[in-house]
Structures are given as structure tokens and as C-alpha cells.
Design an enzyme around this catalytic site. Structure first.
Site, PDB file in Angstrom:
ATOM      1  N   LYS A  67       0.856  -1.204   0.000  1.00  0.00           N
ATOM      2  CA  LYS A  67       0.000   0.000   0.000  1.00  0.00           C
ATOM      3  C   LYS A  67       0.878   1.235   0.000  1.00  0.00           C
ATOM      4  CE  LYS A  67       0.876   1.417   4.447  1.00  0.00           C
ATOM      5  NZ  LYS A  67       1.618   2.632   4.792  1.00  0.00           N
ATOM      6  N   ASP A  94      -1.795  -0.684  10.595  1.00  0.00           N
ATOM      7  CA  ASP A  94      -2.064  -0.771   9.156  1.00  0.00           C
ATOM      8  C   ASP A  94      -2.756  -2.069   8.743  1.00  0.00           C
ATOM      9  OD1 ASP A  94      -0.918   1.684   8.739  1.00  0.00           O
ATOM     10  OD2 ASP A  94       0.988   0.907   7.981  1.00  0.00           O
TER      11      ASP A  94
END
Ligand code: C5P
Length: 294
Positions: free
Chosen positions: A17, A145
Site C-alpha cells: 500500500k 495498518d
């Protein structure tokens, strides 16, 4: 001992990401920082996780490229253990992790691996599967995350990253370049520096309107990228500012650091410019990754 239904081999992609934007809103009562961030999955850059049936109640893990990751502190193992404790579903397995996502660069590789394991377990747990909100809470305990990687696309996040809303991100047709300098930024240090530079502002939940927290009214376009941790990280590592400037000067529409660094990314309308910049940055000794946005 828990006996689980047999399962067949699975091969899973565990993507990276970037944070298209990352705003730090203040220090929470638990010491973490309230964030307002836009996660964007980089599906062209991924680790591979192979899961094969193993011995009941045991997990064995191999990582040929990085044997040091074959440890109990790996998020794949932690996810398997935490899910077993929460649900009673803990199938024996052999896991092979093939690592492509560079480590320690703000690209979320370890978090993605943990979330990929959680998702597989939940899909195979039958009646022991957790509802999505409980799976996200379990993921957040593993790392800030991790919950994002349970989503299937770009997502806007609040809290420390666990309050997620699918986001409309208009990057189709653009090319993403990621540069990975060979240096490590310590995340807790970056947040402490941000505190000092910004007068350690407290974050109070009651000061925000929750309507705005969960809505993402308009599509986000490339020029809106921003990262509040850049000033403190760039002050310590001026080379990162230089790489960002090189990316901007090369014709990127926008560029920023991802997470707490050290990776930097640029978004290009012209693929050729991204590729020629990649060649130039590689000559400077940087690891570079180029992919088309979807
Ligand atoms: O959850 P993760 O391991 O990424 O966080 C590493 C550290 O970064 C935390 O222990 C905390 O010091 C800091 N952090 C923070 N606020 C966040 C995320 C991380 O203060 N939202």
C-alpha cells in the site's frame, strides 16, 4: 484438541500500500496519534503466501528470501495465533512466504501478510468465522495498518487506521513510481518528532463531527497527496527531500512520502516519463518500482 476440517492448498497475493494522504490530527489519550489517511493498494507489488495443510494445531513457516522472518514475531504467525485464540479455529499448516515488498519502507508488507492470513482463516472458519467488525478489531490489535488490508480497494481511515470507509480514488490511467532509498525511518521516532515540532497537540474525539469522519464525499485526485510526517523525516534525512524534488521535476503530477517513510512515490500522467525517471533513479542506486494504477 481442536480438530478442523481438511482444506486444500491456497496461494494468495498479499499486496503493498501507499498513503495517498496522511494527516496527523493529534495525540490521543492512549498515546497513539489520531490519523486521517487515504490508503491505496498497490496490487502490482505483492508478496505470495502459500498455505498447505499441516499438523493439527501447529504452523510451520518458511521464507526462502528472508529466513530471519521465520519467527514468532512475524505477523502471519501472530495473526494465526490470535485468530485461534479468539475463535477456536487454528488449523495446522505449512506456510511459505515469498517476499517481494521491500521491508521497512512504509509500504505495509508485514501488515498485509498478517491481514492475508486473517482473511484466509475467516473464509475457512465456517461457523467460527468472525463478523467483519470483530475481524477488524482483531486486526487493529496486530498493528495500525493491518485492518486496511482486509478491505478490497482504496480506503479512507480514521482512528489509528481501523475506522475504514471505501474511498473513490480517481487514478485510473496514471502510472505510479515508488522509490525505496536504502535507509530506515523509525516510526515511533517520527511521531515523537512530529509532537515536538507541533507543540504536542492533544486529540479529542468530542471535537470532531462524526459525520465527516465516515464520509468521503468527492473522489480524490492526484494533486491532493500530502504527508504531515514529511517535514520531520526530511529534516533528518535531506536525501529523501531531494528524491521527492527529483520526482516532481521529472514531470510527476504529485509526489509524497508513504507512511513514515522511507519510500517516496510519484504519480505520472505520462508512463514514459515515469519509466525514464525510474531508469535515472536506478542509476543513483535506488530500488524502484513502476506500476499502472487501476
Ligand atoms: O502500529 P505500528 O506498529 O505501525 O506503530 C508503531 C508505533 O508508531 C507505535 O508504537 C506508536 O509509537 C507510533 N504510532 C502512533 N500513532 C499511530 C501509529 C503509530 O503514535 N497512529
Amino acid at each position: 484438541m481442536q480438530t478442523n476440517e481438511p482444506f486444500s492448498e491456497s496461494i494468495l497475493a498479499s499486496p503493498a500500500k501507499i498513503n495517498l494522504h496522511l494527516r496527523v490530527l493529534g495525540i490521543r489519550e492512549d498515546g497513539y496519534h489520531e490519523l486521517d489517511t487515504l490508503f491505496y493498494p498497490v496490487t502490482g507489488l505483492y508478496d505470495t503466501i502459500r498455505i498447505e495443510p499441516g499438523h493439527d494445531g501447529h504452523m510451520f513457516m518458511r521464507c526462502p528470501e528472508r529466513p530471519e522472518l521465520e519467527s514468532a514475531s512475524n505477523l502471519i504467525y501472530k495473526a494465526w495465533k490470535a485468530f485461534g485464540e479468539a475463535t477456536g479455529y487454528q488449523p495446522g499448516m505449512f506456510v511459505t512466504l515469498n517476499k517481494n515488498i521491500p521491508m521497512g519502507g512504509g509500504l505495509g508488507g508485514g501488515s498485509s501478510n498478517g491481514a492475508t492470513m486473517l482473511r484466509w482463516l475467516n473464509e475457512n472458519a465456517g461457523s467460527k468465522a468472525l463478523p467483519m467488525d470483530e475481524l477488524i478489531a482483531l486486526a487493529a490489535k496486530l498493528g495500525a495498518d493491518v485492518p486496511f488490508f482486509l478491505m478490497d480497494g482504496p480506503a479512507h481511515a480514521r482512528g489509528i487506521g481501523e475506522k475504514l470507509t471505501p474511498a473513490d480514488v480517481a487514478l485510473t490511467g496514471m502510472t505510479l513510481l515508488i522509490a525505496l532509498p536504502d535507509l530506515h525511518v523509525d516510526t515511533p521516532w517520527a511521531f515523537r518528532e512530529w509532537d515536538e515540532t507541533n507543540g504536542s497537540p492533544k486529540y479529542s474525539d468530542s471535537l470532531t463531527t462524526h459525520d465527516n469522519d465516515t464520509k468521503n464525499p468527492s473522489p480524490v485526485s492526484a494533486p491532493q497527496v500530502v504527508n504531515d510526517l514529511e517535514p520531520v523525516v526530511f529534516a533528518k534525512h535531506p536525501t529523501l527531500r531531494k528524491i521527492k524534488e527529483t520526482i516532481i521535476r521529472s514531470g510527476a503530477v504529485s509526489a509524497a512520502m508513504s507512511g513514515s517513510g522511507a519510500s517516496l512515490f510519484g504519480l505520472y500522467r505520462d508512463r514514459g516519463l515515469a519509466v525514464s525517471t525510474a531508469v535515472a533513479l536506478k542509476k543513483d542506486g535506488l530500488e524502484i518500482f513502476v506500476t499502472d494504477c487501476q
